[in-house]
Scaffold this active site. Structure first.
Site, PDB file in Angstrom:
ATOM      1  N   THR A   1      46.793  44.657  39.795  1.00 21.51           N
ATOM      2  CA  THR A   1      47.906  44.480  40.933  1.00 21.51           C
ATOM      3  C   THR A   1      47.937  43.471  39.684  1.00 21.51           C
ATOM      4  OG1 THR A   1      47.109  44.556  43.098  1.00 21.51           O
ATOM      5  CG2 THR A   1      47.516  42.570  42.687  1.00 21.51           C
TER       6      THR A   1
ATOM      7  N   GLY B   1      41.747  42.897  43.506  1.00 27.21           N
ATOM      8  CA  GLY B   1      40.776  43.407  43.801  1.00 27.21           C
ATOM      9  C   GLY B   1      40.365  44.298  44.623  1.00 27.21           C
TER      10      GLY B   1
HETATM   11  N1  ASP Z   1      44.197  44.988  45.897  1.00 25.37           N
HETATM   12  C1  ASP Z   1      44.795  45.760  45.772  1.00 25.37           C
HETATM   13  C2  ASP Z   1      44.424  47.517  46.397  1.00 25.37           C
HETATM   14  O1  ASP Z   1      43.760  47.623  47.156  1.00 25.37           O
HETATM   15  C3  ASP Z   1      44.377  46.355  44.232  1.00 25.37           C
HETATM   16  C4  ASP Z   1      43.863  45.575  43.135  1.00 25.37           C
HETATM   17  O2  ASP Z   1      44.316  44.421  43.100  1.00 25.37           O
HETATM   18  O3  ASP Z   1      43.103  45.741  41.639  1.00 25.37           O
HETATM   19  O4  ASP Z   1      45.883  48.122  46.641  1.00 25.37           O
END
Ligand code: ASP
Length: 352
Positions: free
Chosen positions: A214, A266
């Site tokens: 992200t 995350g």
């Molecule tokens: N938080 C994001 C999601 O769950 C993914 C990420 O940040 O890696 O869509």
């Protein structure tokens, strides 16, 4: 008639001047913090060349936001421009470079929030908007809504003249391979049952690696305004129109001039359940906690206690920054100037 016009013009310019002087208080302090995702980043598998590539991608984004803040520009413009650079970089899971859903398509989420007014805009599950963060900002500024999803969000963005692309624009071979690995892992239990335990364990280890990514930016501008922006392709192999924390105001993205600006990365399901960003802001506002204590508690204790992992970036109203993560690494960087005349401090990091 001419006298009347003169009086009106004088009154107008005095009012304008009064507005400018009351809203413009240069502190000389500005801060920009960015992330390019958290996850299992294995240092031993990271060649110096790859590390340099990621760091240069983060640096280009920092420079763009910095140029805006340095000129006295606002935090909102800085975070949008910064995230746009990261969205256009295929290394990161947002915009070009987004991960694939189970159906083999890319569905993007993004959010932006203005700490001065608490205005916010988000889009979720879009497939044809080149820069989702710009669409999120348009939702905030040009619609009466906060969160638009899917085809409706795309129709809105197109009507606003935002750049649209064919879904194939988002294809990258790396992410496609990631989806194939993830699909194999879908059959982990079957493998374990079939006695192929070692292979199952290996796939399990890869699971978190392919899962995340992200991008995000938070900023404090010289006027004392905070802003946050987050953009993501979500999680590899996501199914059934799954939406994560990134576009949910208060979970993955939040900004409030009274407290803090936060962008998370995350395992979204856990960030949603903890209402991560707003929980930190509330601890600061109503519990008198420092940014360091509030963010460490949520990310290093409450998040893993539930079974989740990830990290976040934050800057508070005084310019303090926090970059906690409970994964092996998080692509991150910051650039800041404490006061007028002070030196600019910059750092870009990947591992602990
Ligand atoms: N938080 C994001 C999601 O769950 C993914 C990420 O940040 O890696 O869509």
């Amino acid at each position: 008639m001419r006298t009347l016009l003169c009086i009106i013009m004088t009154v107008c310019s005095v009012t304008l001047f009064a507005q400018q002087t009351t809203t413009t208080s240069y502190t000389g302090k500005y801060v920009l913090v960015i992330h390019g995702g958290a996850g299992t980043l294995n240092k031993s598998q990271f060649t110096p060349a790859l590390e340099a590539k990621y760091k240069s991608g983060l640096d280009s984004a920092l420079q763009v936001g910095y140029a805006i803040l340095e000129k006295g520009g606002n935090a909102l413009d800085a975070v949008e421009a910064t995230v746009k650079v990261l969205e256009n970089n295929p290394l990161f899971n947002a915009g070009k470079g987004a991960v694939f859903t189970n159906e083999g398509i890319n569905e993007l989420d993004a959010a932006i929030m203005d700490g001065k007014t608490l205005a916010a805009g988000s889009i979720a599950g879009v497939r044809t908007i080149k820069n989702p963060i710009t669409a999120a900002r348009a939702v905030m500024e040009k619609s009466e809504h906060v969160l638009l999803s899917g085809r409706g969000a795309e129709a809105f963005a197109a009507a606003q003249g935002i750049e649209m692309v064919d879904p194939s624009y988002f294809y990258t071979p790396e992410r496609w391979k990631g989806l194939q690995r993830a699909k194999q892992r879908d059959s982990l239990d079957a493998l374990k049952k079939a006695g192929q335990t070692a292979y199952a364990v290996e796939l399990d280890e890869q699971r978190r690696k392919d899962k995340y990514g992200t991008v995000g930016a938070v900023a404090l501008d010289v006027h004392g305004n905070l802003a946050a922006a987050t953009s993501t392709g979500g999680m590899t192999n996501k199914k059934w129109g799954r939406i994560g924390d990134a576009p949910i105001i208060g979970s993955g993205t939040y900004a409030n001039n009274n407290t803090v600006a936060i962008s998370c990365t995350g395992w979204g399901e856990y960030f949603l359940r903890l209402v991560m960003a707003k929980s930190i802001s509330d601890r600061m506002e109503f519990g008198g906690q420092s940014l360091a204590l509030a963010s460490e508690t949520l990310v290093m204790k409450e998040l893993p206690a539930l079974g989740g992992d990830g990290g976040l970036i934050a800057v508070d109203k005084n310019g303090n920054i926090a970059l906690p993560f409970c994964t092996e690494g998080m692509y991150r960087g910051f650039i800041k100037k404490e006061k007028q005349g002070a030196a600019v401090v910059k750092d870009i990091l990947i591992f602990k």
